[in-house]
Design an enzyme around this catalytic site. Structure first.
Site, mmCIF file in Angstrom:
data_model
loop_
_atom_site.group_PDB
_atom_site.id
_atom_site.type_symbol
_atom_site.label_atom_id
_atom_site.label_comp_id
_atom_site.label_asym_id
_atom_site.label_seq_id
_atom_site.Cartn_x
_atom_site.Cartn_y
_atom_site.Cartn_z
ATOM 1 N N LYS A 148 0.822 -1.209 0.000
ATOM 2 C CA LYS A 148 0.000 0.000 0.000
ATOM 3 C C LYS A 148 0.859 1.264 0.000
ATOM 4 C CE LYS A 148 -1.990 -0.823 3.964
ATOM 5 N NZ LYS A 148 -1.291 -2.037 4.404
ATOM 6 N N ARG B 187 -8.972 1.013 9.410
ATOM 7 C CA ARG B 187 -8.533 -0.342 9.740
ATOM 8 C C ARG B 187 -9.525 -1.065 10.636
ATOM 9 N NH1 ARG B 187 -2.452 0.729 9.087
ATOM 10 N NH2 ARG B 187 -1.429 -1.183 9.692
ATOM 11 N N ARG C 166 12.143 -1.561 10.408
ATOM 12 C CA ARG C 166 11.161 -1.231 11.435
ATOM 13 C C ARG C 166 11.113 -2.285 12.537
ATOM 14 N NH1 ARG C 166 5.714 0.360 8.302
ATOM 15 N NH2 ARG C 166 4.874 -0.697 10.125
ATOM 16 N N ARG D 126 0.454 -8.401 13.744
ATOM 17 C CA ARG D 126 -0.135 -7.429 12.810
ATOM 18 C C ARG D 126 -1.019 -8.129 11.771
ATOM 19 N NH1 ARG D 126 4.878 -4.835 10.640
ATOM 20 N NH2 ARG D 126 3.534 -3.385 9.506
HETATM 21 P P1 AMP Z 1 1.552 0.714 9.114
HETATM 22 O O1 AMP Z 1 2.789 1.479 8.774
HETATM 23 O O2 AMP Z 1 0.373 1.143 8.303
HETATM 24 O O3 AMP Z 1 1.757 -0.771 9.089
HETATM 25 O O4 AMP Z 1 1.206 1.106 10.626
HETATM 26 C C1 AMP Z 1 2.094 0.854 11.684
HETATM 27 C C2 AMP Z 1 1.370 0.887 13.021
HETATM 28 O O5 AMP Z 1 0.764 2.179 13.221
HETATM 29 C C3 AMP Z 1 0.219 -0.108 13.146
HETATM 30 O O6 AMP Z 1 0.657 -1.395 13.501
HETATM 31 C C4 AMP Z 1 -0.596 0.565 14.247
HETATM 32 O O7 AMP Z 1 -0.022 0.400 15.519
HETATM 33 C C5 AMP Z 1 -0.486 2.042 13.877
HETATM 34 N N1 AMP Z 1 -1.561 2.430 12.923
HETATM 35 C C6 AMP Z 1 -1.406 2.808 11.624
HETATM 36 N N2 AMP Z 1 -2.602 3.065 11.047
HETATM 37 C C7 AMP Z 1 -3.528 2.853 12.004
HETATM 38 C C8 AMP Z 1 -4.941 2.928 12.035
HETATM 39 N N3 AMP Z 1 -5.656 3.286 10.953
HETATM 40 N N4 AMP Z 1 -5.569 2.625 13.204
HETATM 41 C C9 AMP Z 1 -4.875 2.288 14.305
HETATM 42 N N5 AMP Z 1 -3.543 2.168 14.341
HETATM 43 C C10 AMP Z 1 -2.861 2.447 13.203
#
Ligand code: AMP
Length: 214
Positions: A15, A90, A162, A173
């Site tokens: 994404k 999400r 990360r 996740r």
């Molecule tokens: P990502 O980079 O999109 O994988 O997001 C990394 C982390 O940020 C996730 O594992 C959540 O802890 C937090 N996060 C990102 N987007 C959301 C969301 N829409 N709702 C809640 N937590 C989020």
């Protein structure tokens, strides 16, 4: 009508890579909640500490806080037209909050599922590296930088991995995705607002498909 393009896919589906391309090539701003939280967690406040802890666990931040940051970010002038959400919504609550926001902003929602198989996701996530300066995403298996461990654009900057891309956190996740986010596909499909692209294969081919939909 301007759109809110929602990219839905498991962690590692690509994404972020695709949203960045839409931003760079089509000037469609990429709003990534994950990136915003990663920026926020570096601050020295109690809230930042909480965000840091939740992110490190692989779980989700509260719907309320997430909505607040999305709302604030999308009230800036650059998001007056179409923009792309990468990693939001999400949960079912977030999806209904986004309906409100879309109504207020006079935009229609188009959800695009980026579909990738589980085994491939694991490889992608554990192999993922990014540049701390420009945010460019690389992968040791599928998109290595020209010089191992360093950004192509910033050759003096070491790429980072990360903390939540470890195998253990990735498992959490992916489970969170299955449980809370996957049901949103049905939600958007039932209202005729879901498109699907195959997220395996060449980045450029996938981009071509997505570009044709937006
Ligand atoms: P990502 O980079 O999109 O994988 O997001 C990394 C982390 O940020 C996730 O594992 C959540 O802890 C937090 N996060 C990102 N987007 C959301 C969301 N829409 N709702 C809640 N937590 C989020």
């Amino acid at each position: 009508m301007d759109k809110i393009i929602v990219l839905i896919g498991a962690p590692g589906a690509g994404k972020g890579t695709q949203a960045r391309l839409l931003d760079e090539r089509r000037g469609i701003p990429q709003i990534s909640t994950g990136d915003m939280f990663r920026e926020m967690k570096t601050l020295d406040t109690p809230l930042a500490k909480e965000v840091q802890e939740i992110m490190a666990s692989g779980k989700l931040i509260s719907d309320e806080l997430t909505y607040q940051i999305v709302r604030e970010r999308t009230s800036k002038p650059d998001t007056a037209g179409t923009y792309v959400l990468d990693g939001y919504p999400r949960t079912a609550v977030q999806a209904s909050q986004l309906e409100e926001l879309a109504k207020e902003q006079g935009k229609e929602i188009l959800a695009i599922e980026v579909d990738v198989e589980r085994d491939e996701l694991m490889k992608r996530l554990t192999g993922r590296r990014s540049c701390p300066v420009c945010g460019e995403i690389y992968n040791v298996y599928s998109k290595p930088p020209a010089i191992e461990g360093f950004c192509d654009e910033h050759p003096d900057v070491a790429l980072t991995h990360r903390a939540d891309d470890s195998e253990e956190k990735v498992t959490v996740r992916l489970e969170t995705y299955d449980e809370l986010t996957k049901p949103l596909l049905e939600y958007y499909a039932s209202s005729g607002r879901l498109e699907k692209v195959d997220g395996t294969g060449e980045i450029e081919d996938i981009y071509g498909e997505i570009e044709g939909l937006v």
